[in-house]
Design a protein around this motif. Sequence first.
Motif, PDB file in Angstrom:
ATOM      1  N   PHE A 134     -44.854  21.261  46.567  1.00  0.00           N
ATOM      2  CA  PHE A 134     -43.800  21.468  47.561  1.00  0.00           C
ATOM      3  C   PHE A 134     -42.432  21.675  46.907  1.00  0.00           C
ATOM      4  N   TYR A 135     -42.381  21.559  45.587  1.00  0.00           N
ATOM      5  CA  TYR A 135     -41.093  21.659  44.893  1.00  0.00           C
ATOM      6  C   TYR A 135     -40.488  23.058  45.053  1.00  0.00           C
ATOM      7  N   GLY A 136     -41.271  24.101  44.752  1.00  0.00           N
ATOM      8  CA  GLY A 136     -40.772  25.466  44.870  1.00  0.00           C
ATOM      9  C   GLY A 136     -40.358  25.825  46.284  1.00  0.00           C
ATOM     10  N   PRO A 137     -41.200  25.549  47.292  1.00  0.00           N
ATOM     11  CA  PRO A 137     -40.795  25.813  48.676  1.00  0.00           C
ATOM     12  C   PRO A 137     -39.543  25.039  49.098  1.00  0.00           C
ATOM     13  N   SER A 138     -39.361  23.819  48.573  1.00  0.00           N
ATOM     14  CA  SER A 138     -38.132  23.064  48.872  1.00  0.00           C
ATOM     15  C   SER A 138     -36.913  23.806  48.336  1.00  0.00           C
ATOM     16  N   LEU A 139     -37.022  24.313  47.117  1.00  0.00           N
ATOM     17  CA  LEU A 139     -35.937  25.121  46.550  1.00  0.00           C
ATOM     18  C   LEU A 139     -35.659  26.338  47.420  1.00  0.00           C
ATOM     19  N   ALA A 140     -36.730  26.953  47.936  1.00  0.00           N
ATOM     20  CA  ALA A 140     -36.574  28.139  48.778  1.00  0.00           C
ATOM     21  C   ALA A 140     -35.822  27.802  50.066  1.00  0.00           C
ATOM     22  N   ILE A 141     -36.184  26.695  50.718  1.00  0.00           N
ATOM     23  CA  ILE A 141     -35.491  26.277  51.938  1.00  0.00           C
ATOM     24  C   ILE A 141     -34.016  26.018  51.632  1.00  0.00           C
ATOM     25  N   ALA A 182     -32.850  19.980  50.407  1.00  0.00           N
ATOM     26  CA  ALA A 182     -33.105  21.115  51.304  1.00  0.00           C
ATOM     27  C   ALA A 182     -32.917  20.723  52.767  1.00  0.00           C
ATOM     28  N   LEU A 183     -33.519  19.613  53.172  1.00  0.00           N
ATOM     29  CA  LEU A 183     -33.450  19.229  54.581  1.00  0.00           C
ATOM     30  C   LEU A 183     -32.100  18.619  54.944  1.00  0.00           C
ATOM     31  N   THR A 184     -31.390  18.063  53.971  1.00  0.00           N
ATOM     32  CA  THR A 184     -30.012  17.619  54.229  1.00  0.00           C
ATOM     33  C   THR A 184     -29.129  18.828  54.524  1.00  0.00           C
ATOM     34  N   CYS A 185     -29.319  19.886  53.758  1.00  0.00           N
ATOM     35  CA  CYS A 185     -28.582  21.130  54.011  1.00  0.00           C
ATOM     36  C   CYS A 185     -28.874  21.631  55.425  1.00  0.00           C
ATOM     37  N   MET A 186     -30.144  21.675  55.794  1.00  0.00           N
ATOM     38  CA  MET A 186     -30.512  22.146  57.128  1.00  0.00           C
ATOM     39  C   MET A 186     -29.970  21.212  58.208  1.00  0.00           C
ATOM     40  N   GLN A 227     -28.558  13.334  43.015  1.00  0.00           N
ATOM     41  CA  GLN A 227     -28.023  14.315  43.964  1.00  0.00           C
ATOM     42  C   GLN A 227     -28.492  13.992  45.378  1.00  0.00           C
ATOM     43  N   ALA A 228     -29.793  13.731  45.511  1.00  0.00           N
ATOM     44  CA  ALA A 228     -30.367  13.485  46.830  1.00  0.00           C
ATOM     45  C   ALA A 228     -29.768  12.252  47.494  1.00  0.00           C
ATOM     46  N   LEU A 229     -29.702  11.149  46.746  1.00  0.00           N
ATOM     47  CA  LEU A 229     -29.209   9.896  47.321  1.00  0.00           C
ATOM     48  C   LEU A 229     -27.723   9.954  47.638  1.00  0.00           C
ATOM     49  N   SER A 230     -26.994  10.837  46.984  1.00  0.00           N
ATOM     50  CA  SER A 230     -25.545  10.902  47.195  1.00  0.00           C
ATOM     51  C   SER A 230     -25.149  11.727  48.412  1.00  0.00           C
ATOM     52  N   VAL A 231     -26.077  12.526  48.947  1.00  0.00           N
ATOM     53  CA  VAL A 231     -25.704  13.375  50.086  1.00  0.00           C
ATOM     54  C   VAL A 231     -26.518  13.131  51.348  1.00  0.00           C
ATOM     55  N   THR A 232     -27.652  12.448  51.247  1.00  0.00           N
ATOM     56  CA  THR A 232     -28.520  12.307  52.400  1.00  0.00           C
ATOM     57  C   THR A 232     -27.839  11.580  53.567  1.00  0.00           C
ATOM     58  N   PRO A 233     -28.051  12.063  54.795  1.00  0.00           N
ATOM     59  CA  PRO A 233     -27.509  11.348  55.952  1.00  0.00           C
ATOM     60  C   PRO A 233     -28.314  10.094  56.286  1.00  0.00           C
ATOM     61  N   GLN A 234     -29.500   9.962  55.679  1.00  0.00           N
ATOM     62  CA  GLN A 234     -30.360   8.809  55.920  1.00  0.00           C
ATOM     63  C   GLN A 234     -30.370   7.922  54.678  1.00  0.00           C
ATOM     64  N   GLN A 235     -29.553   6.913  54.657  1.00  0.00           N
ATOM     65  CA  GLN A 235     -29.501   6.017  53.512  1.00  0.00           C
ATOM     66  C   GLN A 235     -30.706   5.072  53.505  1.00  0.00           C
ATOM     67  N   PRO A 236     -31.260   4.779  52.339  1.00  0.00           N
ATOM     68  CA  PRO A 236     -32.442   3.906  52.272  1.00  0.00           C
ATOM     69  C   PRO A 236     -32.090   2.451  52.539  1.00  0.00           C
ATOM     70  N   ARG A 295     -41.052  24.266  60.152  1.00  0.00           N
ATOM     71  CA  ARG A 295     -42.477  24.344  59.811  1.00  0.00           C
ATOM     72  C   ARG A 295     -42.741  23.656  58.475  1.00  0.00           C
ATOM     73  N   PHE A 296     -41.834  23.855  57.515  1.00  0.00           N
ATOM     74  CA  PHE A 296     -41.960  23.208  56.213  1.00  0.00           C
ATOM     75  C   PHE A 296     -41.885  21.686  56.354  1.00  0.00           C
ATOM     76  N   ALA A 297     -40.919  21.198  57.149  1.00  0.00           N
ATOM     77  CA  ALA A 297     -40.734  19.756  57.329  1.00  0.00           C
ATOM     78  C   ALA A 297     -41.970  19.122  57.959  1.00  0.00           C
ATOM     79  N   LYS A 298     -42.579  19.804  58.918  1.00  0.00           N
ATOM     80  CA  LYS A 298     -43.792  19.279  59.558  1.00  0.00           C
ATOM     81  C   LYS A 298     -44.943  19.205  58.554  1.00  0.00           C
ATOM     82  N   THR A 299     -45.002  20.190  57.652  1.00  0.00           N
ATOM     83  CA  THR A 299     -46.046  20.195  56.625  1.00  0.00           C
ATOM     84  C   THR A 299     -45.856  19.029  55.665  1.00  0.00           C
ATOM     85  N   VAL A 300     -44.611  18.791  55.253  1.00  0.00           N
ATOM     86  CA  VAL A 300     -44.294  17.660  54.376  1.00  0.00           C
ATOM     87  C   VAL A 300     -44.653  16.353  55.069  1.00  0.00           C
TER      88      VAL A 300
END
Length: 417
Positions: free
Chosen positions: A132-139, A179-183, A231-240, A156-161
């Motif tokens: 799923f790495y390449g498709p994530s880059l594509a999104i 990718a999904l944070t951007c979306m 990068q991911a943890l610094s921008v995500t709207p969903q903090q762990p 569709r990608f998010a549902k697959t993940v």
Amino acid sequence: MAWFTVYLLLLLWAVAGASTQTRSSCSVPPAQQPLVNSIQVLMENSVTSSAFPNPSVLIAMNLAGALNTEAQKLLTYQLMASDTEAQTIGQLALTIMALTSSCRDPGNKVSILQSKMENWAPSSPNAEAASFYGPSLAILALCLENPEPTLPIAARFAKTVQANSSPFNTDTGAMVTLALTCMYNKIPVGSEEGYRTLFSGVLKNTVENISMRIKDNGIIGDIYSTGLAMQALSVTPQQPNKEWNCKKTMYAILNEIKQGKFHNPMSIAQILPSLEGKTYLDVPHVSCSPDHEVQPTLPNYPSPVPTAASNITVIYTINNQLRGVDLLFNVTMDVTVKSGSVLLVVLEEAQRKNPTFKFETTMTSWGPIVSSINNIAENVNHKTYWQFLSDKTPLNEGVADYVPFNREHITANFTQY
């Protein structure tokens, strides 16, 4: 920070189109900046007319601010001339992002990538997470270029993940998050609320999985996955639920740099943006106006006194026990090389001494990877590859980077994923 406040900030950033800066306050201490400059110089020096044109290097160069403008121009021109047909989805996505970060129009590359993603489907319902790495880059690349038509593709990608149950992969999880944070940030006003709910749910699960890979010393996954995870943890709207100490991670990475762990250009390209407080979401906001050229300040470490390299012996095994493959074998030999030699030198010496150890490599953005040993080649359709282990532990560096120690047992195992 309360969720409602985070939501308002993200909405304002999305509407205003502002750069998505990291929310974390951690940064490289001024005294350590020469250390960061030194690996950037190393990365930029890898750009030559004969080298593999690596879009990740250009993205990192542009986000950090290029120190070598000639290397920056050369790599930009190489990527502009790259053959789209020969690229994977991930390579094409990175090329688009690299050209965008250089203020160059990626042209029809975007429509080609969109078409590929409209037809994309995982190889199986439980495909390996890394696929799923390449498709994530594509999104991500499509989101940064034109988010509105990307929305149904991303959904569709998010549902697959969401439906995938294969073991979690930190690099892939980080890229899914970006990718999904951007979306999520760019959902058009008036769109169905289901998009926000879907992206939020996948982000929540993915970020929780990333946080579970945070070690006590701050490293996330391993040292080479930490840059993307930062990068991911610094921008995500969903903090762990588990709080992330960015400063601890930053100091752990700086310590690894001091130990010389970051010398592969690709590994540097993935950590450098985080060290400069940037993420891939900043790609469209890079300023391409000419700046005054500043010579980097490099660390002034005392030069080691040269000594004659002693020899070491590496125990090297090649193993193929996969059924359905014509030739089964398990052969071991002792290989003597100079101390400090990389694993590739061990393989070359073994091949010189015994033709059974013949091998071939394929060049990638991470450097050469071993694609065939003893005439048994990796096969994407059969999901087979050559995995290298130290004793029973998989190596996290390539054959051109890993330095074995004396009497270490290295195994090349033909593996199916």
